[in-house]
Scaffold this motif. Sequence first.
Motif, PDB file in Angstrom:
ATOM      1  N   ARG A   4      -9.611  -4.400 -16.430  1.00  0.00           N
ATOM      2  CA  ARG A   4      -8.399  -4.577 -15.467  1.00  0.00           C
ATOM      3  C   ARG A   4      -7.621  -5.758 -16.177  1.00  0.00           C
ATOM      4  N   MET A  22      -1.480   2.440  -6.435  1.00  0.00           N
ATOM      5  CA  MET A  22      -2.723   2.788  -5.770  1.00  0.00           C
ATOM      6  C   MET A  22      -2.383   2.572  -4.042  1.00  0.00           C
ATOM      7  N   GLY A  23      -1.766   1.177  -3.960  1.00  0.00           N
ATOM      8  CA  GLY A  23      -1.364   0.851  -2.618  1.00  0.00           C
ATOM      9  C   GLY A  23      -0.488   1.677  -1.896  1.00  0.00           C
ATOM     10  N   SER A  47      -8.427   4.566  -9.086  1.00  0.00           N
ATOM     11  CA  SER A  47      -8.120   4.681 -10.582  1.00  0.00           C
ATOM     12  C   SER A  47      -9.078   5.334 -11.203  1.00  0.00           C
ATOM     13  N   GLN A  71      -4.740  -0.950 -14.090  1.00  0.00           N
ATOM     14  CA  GLN A  71      -5.185   0.118 -12.986  1.00  0.00           C
ATOM     15  C   GLN A  71      -4.199   0.279 -11.804  1.00  0.00           C
ATOM     16  N   HIS A  72      -3.020  -0.446 -12.127  1.00  0.00           N
ATOM     17  CA  HIS A  72      -1.819  -0.066 -11.144  1.00  0.00           C
ATOM     18  C   HIS A  72      -1.993  -0.208  -9.671  1.00  0.00           C
ATOM     19  N   PRO A  73      -2.707  -1.315  -9.221  1.00  0.00           N
ATOM     20  CA  PRO A  73      -2.919  -1.444  -7.767  1.00  0.00           C
ATOM     21  C   PRO A  73      -1.843  -1.323  -6.759  1.00  0.00           C
ATOM     22  N   GLU A  74      -0.522  -1.623  -7.360  1.00  0.00           N
ATOM     23  CA  GLU A  74       0.659  -1.432  -6.461  1.00  0.00           C
ATOM     24  C   GLU A  74       0.942  -0.079  -6.227  1.00  0.00           C
ATOM     25  N   ILE A 123      -9.697   3.008  -0.631  1.00  0.00           N
ATOM     26  CA  ILE A 123      -9.083   2.662  -1.842  1.00  0.00           C
ATOM     27  C   ILE A 123     -10.183   2.172  -2.796  1.00  0.00           C
ATOM     28  N   ASP A 124     -10.074   2.592  -4.062  1.00  0.00           N
ATOM     29  CA  ASP A 124     -10.898   2.089  -5.236  1.00  0.00           C
ATOM     30  C   ASP A 124     -12.366   2.752  -5.484  1.00  0.00           C
TER      31      ASP A 124
END
Length: 182
Positions: free
Chosen positions: A131, A153-154, A18, A148-151, A4-5
């Motif tokens: 961010r 991505m998760g 992202s 970056q919309h981490p939710e 992730i990332d």
Amino acid sequence: MVFIDRKPVGIDADAVVSDNAAGAAKAAAHLISQGHTKLAYLGGRTDIQTARERRRGFISELGRAGISTDTVHFLEGLRSEESARKAARELLTGAEPPTAIFSAQILVTFGVMRALQELGLNRAVLLGRIRRFTFSDMMNPGITGVAQHPEHMGRVAAERILARINEDRQEPRTYTIPASCS
């Protein structure tokens, strides 16, 4: 495994990232659209993939806007809030201070915010960053941020890891989540 990332190096695995280059380009475009051509780019570690992508996107947007990188201040390798504060203060009190600063990392953003506040320039210099962070919209004035919309991505990472657990045999790939400017 699902990364992730950051994309994996030397390992075949899925990655959920992202779009750092596009996000930085959007932030730069916003600064430029507000009439700013005296820009600065302040960043952290240059050995990190995401940082290199942010720089690439920022420079790409400068080119689209016809702004030479020779006229832009690039300060990188800032690894703490304090180093960013000192660098920003020096930049802002120099002979050719920028009217807008793009911050490529959260600790750098906090340092720049402190410098702007200390110098009484928080209303004179526009700050954009890669961010959004909690309460960034409460800053006076607000900080232009790239979500970056981490939710998201998760969620994609969780879907991929569950698919792998269920023996999904497709080739590993990178899933890029678009960034948006606000």
